[in-house]
Design a protein around this motif. Structure first.
Motif, mmCIF file in Angstrom:
data_model
loop_
_atom_site.group_PDB
_atom_site.id
_atom_site.type_symbol
_atom_site.label_atom_id
_atom_site.label_comp_id
_atom_site.label_asym_id
_atom_site.label_seq_id
_atom_site.Cartn_x
_atom_site.Cartn_y
_atom_site.Cartn_z
ATOM 1 N N PHE A 7 45.566 22.031 1.225
ATOM 2 C CA PHE A 7 46.498 21.923 0.099
ATOM 3 C C PHE A 7 47.890 21.583 0.596
ATOM 4 O O PHE A 7 48.373 22.175 1.575
ATOM 5 C CB PHE A 7 46.591 23.248 -0.663
ATOM 6 C CG PHE A 7 45.412 23.531 -1.543
ATOM 7 C CD1 PHE A 7 45.406 23.174 -2.877
ATOM 8 C CD2 PHE A 7 44.291 24.152 -1.011
ATOM 9 C CE1 PHE A 7 44.315 23.433 -3.686
ATOM 10 C CE2 PHE A 7 43.187 24.422 -1.812
ATOM 11 C CZ PHE A 7 43.192 24.051 -3.158
ATOM 12 N N ASP A 8 48.526 20.678 -0.120
ATOM 13 C CA ASP A 8 49.961 20.488 0.010
ATOM 14 C C ASP A 8 50.640 21.726 -0.592
ATOM 15 O O ASP A 8 50.021 22.464 -1.371
ATOM 16 C CB ASP A 8 50.355 19.220 -0.752
ATOM 17 C CG ASP A 8 51.849 19.031 -0.833
ATOM 18 O OD1 ASP A 8 52.506 19.116 0.215
ATOM 19 O OD2 ASP A 8 52.358 18.789 -1.955
ATOM 20 N N LEU A 9 51.900 21.974 -0.263
ATOM 21 C CA LEU A 9 52.619 23.126 -0.817
ATOM 22 C C LEU A 9 53.672 22.685 -1.846
ATOM 23 O O LEU A 9 53.502 22.874 -3.040
ATOM 24 C CB LEU A 9 53.278 23.928 0.313
ATOM 25 C CG LEU A 9 52.315 24.593 1.324
ATOM 26 C CD1 LEU A 9 53.107 25.298 2.428
ATOM 27 C CD2 LEU A 9 51.400 25.593 0.627
ATOM 28 N N ASP A 10 54.762 22.073 -1.358
ATOM 29 C CA ASP A 10 55.884 21.731 -2.240
ATOM 30 C C ASP A 10 55.450 20.796 -3.365
ATOM 31 O O ASP A 10 54.841 19.744 -3.124
ATOM 32 C CB ASP A 10 57.005 21.063 -1.428
ATOM 33 C CG ASP A 10 57.760 22.067 -0.559
ATOM 34 O OD1 ASP A 10 58.073 23.156 -1.053
ATOM 35 O OD2 ASP A 10 58.034 21.735 0.611
ATOM 36 N N ASP A 11 55.761 21.170 -4.565
ATOM 37 C CA ASP A 11 55.464 20.411 -5.792
ATOM 38 C C ASP A 11 53.972 20.351 -6.117
ATOM 39 O O ASP A 11 53.576 19.728 -7.097
ATOM 40 C CB ASP A 11 56.069 18.997 -5.755
ATOM 41 C CG ASP A 11 57.581 19.048 -5.720
ATOM 42 O OD1 ASP A 11 58.152 19.875 -6.441
ATOM 43 O OD2 ASP A 11 58.190 18.284 -4.946
ATOM 44 N N THR A 12 53.165 20.988 -5.307
ATOM 45 C CA THR A 12 51.742 21.148 -5.628
ATOM 46 C C THR A 12 51.502 22.579 -6.114
ATOM 47 O O THR A 12 50.837 22.783 -7.130
ATOM 48 C CB THR A 12 50.878 20.813 -4.400
ATOM 49 O OG1 THR A 12 50.951 19.402 -4.169
ATOM 50 C CG2 THR A 12 49.426 21.216 -4.595
ATOM 51 N N LEU A 13 52.088 23.556 -5.411
ATOM 52 C CA LEU A 13 51.884 24.959 -5.786
ATOM 53 C C LEU A 13 53.099 25.560 -6.495
ATOM 54 O O LEU A 13 52.988 26.611 -7.117
ATOM 55 C CB LEU A 13 51.520 25.782 -4.545
ATOM 56 C CG LEU A 13 50.292 25.286 -3.759
ATOM 57 C CD1 LEU A 13 49.936 26.283 -2.666
ATOM 58 C CD2 LEU A 13 49.088 25.029 -4.672
ATOM 59 N N HIS A 182 51.967 10.514 0.699
ATOM 60 C CA HIS A 182 51.931 11.596 1.696
ATOM 61 C C HIS A 182 50.625 12.377 1.641
ATOM 62 O O HIS A 182 50.129 12.826 2.668
ATOM 63 C CB HIS A 182 53.092 12.567 1.480
ATOM 64 C CG HIS A 182 54.426 11.944 1.725
ATOM 65 N ND1 HIS A 182 55.606 12.563 1.426
ATOM 66 C CD2 HIS A 182 54.765 10.735 2.235
ATOM 67 C CE1 HIS A 182 56.622 11.775 1.747
ATOM 68 N NE2 HIS A 182 56.133 10.661 2.237
ATOM 69 N N ASP A 183 50.094 12.561 0.437
ATOM 70 C CA ASP A 183 48.879 13.370 0.311
ATOM 71 C C ASP A 183 47.625 12.501 0.235
ATOM 72 O O ASP A 183 46.720 12.649 1.062
ATOM 73 C CB ASP A 183 48.980 14.279 -0.925
ATOM 74 C CG ASP A 183 50.017 15.377 -0.715
ATOM 75 O OD1 ASP A 183 49.907 16.092 0.286
ATOM 76 O OD2 ASP A 183 50.935 15.492 -1.531
ATOM 77 N N VAL A 184 47.571 11.604 -0.746
ATOM 78 C CA VAL A 184 46.314 10.882 -0.982
ATOM 79 C C VAL A 184 46.060 9.853 0.125
ATOM 80 O O VAL A 184 44.994 9.860 0.759
ATOM 81 C CB VAL A 184 46.310 10.217 -2.377
ATOM 82 C CG1 VAL A 184 45.061 9.364 -2.549
ATOM 83 C CG2 VAL A 184 46.395 11.292 -3.462
HETATM 84 MG MG MG Z 1 54.218 17.826 -2.351
#
Ligand code: MG
Length: 245
Positions: A7-13, A182-184
């Motif tokens: 899991f990403d953290l910032d703006d994801t959780l 950054h994530d996908v």
């Molecule tokens: Mg993020």
């Protein structure tokens, strides 16, 4: 079969911009009390501009947000004629405490806690949030940061390392995050399946689409069930003390 999640953290959780804004304001107010000439020379925006300048001067380490903030506070202290280390240590401690006071999105714990009982989870972040300070230490087996691995997402290295620690092949892992590149794109390059968390309902901006798109985390278990979750490995009970990995 899916055997692990990242899991990403910032703006994801949690919603990050208001957290950083408040942390910078609180830090500035602390500086105004403890080291007033710094606060007089640099307002909140001035410190932010100085931090951008510091990052531009060292692009190879610009992803190390902790280092960049330390350098910023040191530089500001020097300009104001104060001892740079004392100012930087104090200011960063204030910033970091506030930076880790976040309000989780309401879907985070109801979804992540049950998942963490079935599969190992790892946090992979370009930021410097502390999952233990935030109260997520019990859901993540590992937490990896760009600062620690040496390269920021979308470089695939952080997922390669996360999968190694989780003990799974990348193709058996799923990454969930809010950022198209950054994530996908990054997680796909590392060989993971990708879930784009699109909380704002925006249009997919990239070329190659994620394997799944969800409006919030409550939709995640259904996506994972479709792909098939590996049965929990038999073996000793997981330690109640998550590794700080
Ligand atoms: Mg993020």
């Amino acid at each position: 079969m899916i055997a692990a999640l990242t899991f990403d953290l910032d703006d994801t959780l949690w919603d990050t911009p208001p957290v950083i804004r408040r942390a910078e304001e609180v830090t500035h107010a602390w500086l105004a009390r403890q080291w007033p000439a710094v606060a007089q020379r640099f307002d909140v925006a001035g410190l932010a501009a100085l931090r951008r300048q510091v990052a531009e001067e060292d692009p190879a380490r610009a992803h190390d947000f902790t280092l960049m903030r330390f350098r910023t506070y040191r530089r500001a202290a020097e300009a104001a004629g104060y001892p740079p280390e004392a100012v930087a240590r104090g200011a960063f401690a204030v910033f970091y405490r506030e930076r880790n006071r976040v309000e989780l999105f309401p879907d985070v714990l109801p979804v992540l806690e049950p998942l963490a009982r079935r599969l190992p989870l790892a946090a992979v972040s370009n930021g410097n949030a502390d999952i233990h300070a935030i109260g997520l230490g019990h859901v993540f087996r590992h937490a990896l940061s760009a600062r620690e691995v040496g390269r920021p997402k979308p470089d695939p290295l952080i997922w390669t390392e996360a999968c190694r620690r989780l003990g799974v092949a990348p193709r058996a892992a799923v990454h969930v995050g809010d950022h198209p590149e950054h994530d996908v794109a990054g997680a796909r390059a590392a060989g993971l399946r990708t879930v784009w968390l699109n909380r704002s309902g925006g249009r997919w901006p990239g070329a190659e689409r994620p394997d799944a798109e969800i409006p919030d985390l409550t939709a995640l278990p259904e996506v994972l069930a479709r792909w098939g979750l590996a049965r929990p490995a038999a073996g000793p009970e997981p330690s109640p003390f998550p590794s700080r990995g």
